[in-house]
Design an enzyme around this catalytic site. Sequence first.
Site, PDB file in Angstrom:
ATOM      1  CB  SER A  56      -0.931  -0.155   1.241  1.00  0.00           C
ATOM      2  OG  SER A  56      -2.084   0.729   1.147  1.00  0.00           O
ATOM      3  CG  ASP A  67     -16.721 -17.013 -10.299  1.00  0.00           C
ATOM      4  OD1 ASP A  67     -15.327 -17.030 -10.392  1.00  0.00           O
ATOM      5  OD2 ASP A  67     -17.078 -17.548  -9.490  1.00  0.00           O
ATOM      6  CG  ASP A 113     -11.606 -17.607 -13.485  1.00  0.00           C
ATOM      7  OD1 ASP A 113     -12.734 -18.324 -13.385  1.00  0.00           O
ATOM      8  OD2 ASP A 113     -11.405 -16.766 -12.334  1.00  0.00           O
ATOM      9  CG  ASP A 165     -12.905 -20.002  -8.088  1.00  0.00           C
ATOM     10  OD1 ASP A 165     -13.419 -19.169  -8.825  1.00  0.00           O
ATOM     11  OD2 ASP A 165     -11.734 -20.115  -8.321  1.00  0.00           O
ATOM     12  CB  ILE A 170     -11.562 -16.495  -7.172  1.00  0.00           C
ATOM     13  CG1 ILE A 170     -11.647 -16.871  -5.532  1.00  0.00           C
ATOM     14  CG2 ILE A 170     -10.050 -15.639  -7.520  1.00  0.00           C
ATOM     15  CD1 ILE A 170     -10.538 -17.990  -5.060  1.00  0.00           C
ATOM     16  CG  ASP A 220      -6.233  -3.474  -3.343  1.00  0.00           C
ATOM     17  OD1 ASP A 220      -7.009  -2.432  -2.422  1.00  0.00           O
ATOM     18  OD2 ASP A 220      -5.098  -3.414  -3.292  1.00  0.00           O
ATOM     19  CG  HIS A 253      -5.275  -2.572   0.825  1.00  0.00           C
ATOM     20  ND1 HIS A 253      -4.825  -2.268  -0.514  1.00  0.00           N
ATOM     21  CD2 HIS A 253      -4.945  -1.884   1.430  1.00  0.00           C
ATOM     22  CE1 HIS A 253      -3.971  -1.171  -0.307  1.00  0.00           C
ATOM     23  NE2 HIS A 253      -4.179  -0.972   0.776  1.00  0.00           N
TER      24      HIS A 253
END
Length: 534
Positions: free
Chosen positions: A191, A260, A263, A267, A269, A404, A444
């Site tokens: 950060s 989702d 990719d 899942d 993510i 993030d 983050h």
Amino acid sequence: MRLRALPLSALCASIVSAQTSYHNPASACSSIASSFHYPDVTVNFAHYLPAGTNISLDQTGVLASCGRPSQVVSVDICRVAMFVKTSAVSNITLEAWLPTNWTGRFLSTGNGGLSGCIQYEDVAYGADFGFATVGANSGHNGTRGTAFYENGEVVADFSYRSVHTGVLVGKALTKAYYEKDFKKSYYLGCSTGGRQGFKEVQDFPEDFDGVVLGAPALAFNNLSSWSGSFLLKTGPTNSSTWLNPAEWALVHADILTQCDGIDGVMDGIIEDPQLCAYTPANLLCSPSNTTSTACLSSAQVATVRQVFEPYYGENGSLIFPRMQPGSELSDAFIYYTGQPFPYTTDWMRYAILNDTTWNASELNSYYAALASERNPADISTWKGDLSAFQKKGGKILHYHGQADSIITSANSPRYYEHVAETMGLPPRDLDEFYRFFRIGGMDHCAGGVGAWQIGQTLASTANATLDAQHNVLLRMVEWVEEGGAPETVTGVKFVNDTASLGVDFVRNHCKYPLRNFCKDPANYRSPGAWECVQ
Ligand SMILES: *[C@@H]1O[C@H](CO)[C@@H](O)[C@H](O)[C@H]1NC(C)=O
Ligand SMILES: *[C@@H]1O[C@H](CO)[C@@H](O)[C@H](O)[C@H]1NC(C)=O
Ligand SMILES: *[C@@H]1O[C@H](CO)[C@@H](O)[C@H](O)[C@H]1NC(C)=O
Ligand SMILES: *[C@@H]1O[C@H](CO)[C@@H](O)[C@H](O)[C@H]1NC(C)=O
Ligand SMILES: *[C@@H]1O[C@H](CO)[C@@H](O)[C@H](O)[C@H]1NC(C)=O
Ligand SMILES: *[C@@H]1O[C@H](CO)[C@@H](O)[C@H](O)[C@H]1NC(C)=O
Ligand SMILES: *[C@@H]1O[C@H](CO)[C@@H](O)[C@H](O)[C@H]1NC(C)=O
Ligand SMILES: *[C@@H]1O[C@H](CO)[C@@H](O)[C@H](O)[C@H]1NC(C)=O
Ligand SMILES: *[C@@H]1O[C@H](CO)[C@@H](O)[C@H](O)[C@H]1NC(C)=O
Ligand SMILES: *[C@@H]1O[C@H](CO)[C@@H](O)[C@H](O)[C@H]1NC(C)=O
Ligand SMILES: *[C@@H]1O[C@H](CO)[C@@H](O)[C@H](O)[C@H]1NC(C)=O
Ligand SMILES: *[C@@H]1O[C@H](CO)[C@@H](O)[C@H](O)[C@H]1NC(C)=O
């Protein structure tokens, strides 16, 4: 204004005068308090602490806001606390934790947000791994930016001088204490800490051999304005344009439905949110059903669209890229609250305007441009020419969580490409010294639904992250000292983020510009189900 150049004689004198007897680290530690001499440095104390000590930390006054009452250190250390004058009107608090079982390596840590807080957990992390480790308070105390008011020297400390000074003093102290020079010098930060590390690479390329830089707050003034722009987009809490956390949860579910699977597997993510061209149109309430809690009004749908657009300023110039889709569940409590973002207000009031009455609802493209132009102490940290660092053999491991909620992950590729363009180097040539990894599902700097434990913090020193492939700090050591450059970074997700509950799943994270793709959805929890593709 920079720290005044240190005469070489002073440096030599400090080493010679140290007269430590390192064979007895405890007595060497107690004598260093009086024997270490360095311009503008006062040693407050030096304590020899055995492994397992639970150190009580200063919590007086605004330091209470740092939220760090204690820190356990798991190895024997000499803890040296210092006060360092950086100009006539500024100073830093600096600590060095010098482990008895020293690897010969030096490490500097950074800060977070606008904070003047030593990140003791990072200092302990470095010491635990045998680094002589330093951390400084960035030139002020506490989490807010009021100390910047009418004091450009405090801003300069925050921009670069605190870390750079800590490195100069810390290296001299390291030599004095161990009575020999360090072998290699490293940096770990995320950060604001990621930005501070890039600042070092850009302006003080001699300071480090290897840097691990997470979610860096690059283009800092524009980032600050962008952070404040969400209030303008959502409107105040409970206004007709605003969404409550339950409504953001609807948006999040809709985003997963649309993105989702890009990719290769659903899942939870989103590995590459840059590929997610989200539209909230499906969530619009039908005219006959405007009171349902499972849909949004047209004003709210417009808000959602705006939140996921880049922030443009005067003449259509880009201030900052869009918030990536995926972090809504966190951002409902951070940027989408309908309340001013305190760091934006502080930065504008105290560092840019010297006007304590400026109010967050006044933000517009004029103020954004002003902040970018004033750019105090060149805090934007946007230089694209890293050739001095490259030439000295320095290595950069840059990572950014793809969920993030504070610094959009879209800003990191923008900087990577800026470096590539400035230096005229395609990724395969940048790879020689600068590698960027996108960490799917990491929030983050830490946390999130992805395999986010990559050894970037003390919290991730669980068993699974102690080898270089699972630990970015050790990975950097291996790259610098043995030439083993990382192709992937492996992350672990523990059950409920608790190591004692065991491993939930493990995933390799790809080197930019490659992206992660699941070729075997049935086994998506296994690293072998994934590959890095163009
Ligand atoms: C360290 O001490 C603090 C109180 O000073 C306590 O709250 C904390 O639990 C202790 N940590 C450990 C690991 O014992
Ligand atoms: C340290 O700097 C602050 C300004 O940030 C100043 O108020 C304070 O007096 C300084 N402390 C010393 C001991 O000089
Ligand atoms: C010293 O550190 C090394 C790793 O650098 C470790 O293998 C060794 O066990 C440590 N020794 C002690 C006494 O802690
Ligand atoms: C920060 O707090 C420390 C006490 O831990 C104090 O010595 C130092 O002067 C403070 N720094 C500033 C800039 O006020
Ligand atoms: C704010 O005050 C400081 C110290 O007086 C000064 O250096 C700086 O230029 C001022 N900034 C503006 C925008 O007036
Ligand atoms: C928003 O509305 C809720 C429910 O009526 C209320 O509890 C809350 O205080 C309101 N918040 C603000 C900032 O007005
Ligand atoms: C209203 O919306 C809810 C949730 O989307 C849905 O379950 C319900 O069937 C809708 N009712 C009408 C009359 O469209
Ligand atoms: C926008 O254009 C005007 C007129 O050319 C210029 O004066 C101004 O500096 C520009 N603003 C930005 C932020 O580039
Ligand atoms: C902030 O500015 C807006 C617009 O000028 C005004 O309506 C609001 O009352 C101000 N808020 C505060 C806390 O001063
Ligand atoms: C910051 O925003 C200004 C417009 O306000 C823009 O001209 C400038 O290029 C931006 N800087 C960076 C580093 O993105
Ligand atoms: C993980 O957390 C969830 C939600 O708090 C809880 O329901 C579940 O039992 C936890 N799992 C374990 C293995 O503790
Ligand atoms: C880490 O330790 C836990 C128990 O504390 C164990 O269940 C788990 O399998 C270990 N993970 C790895 C990757 O070794």
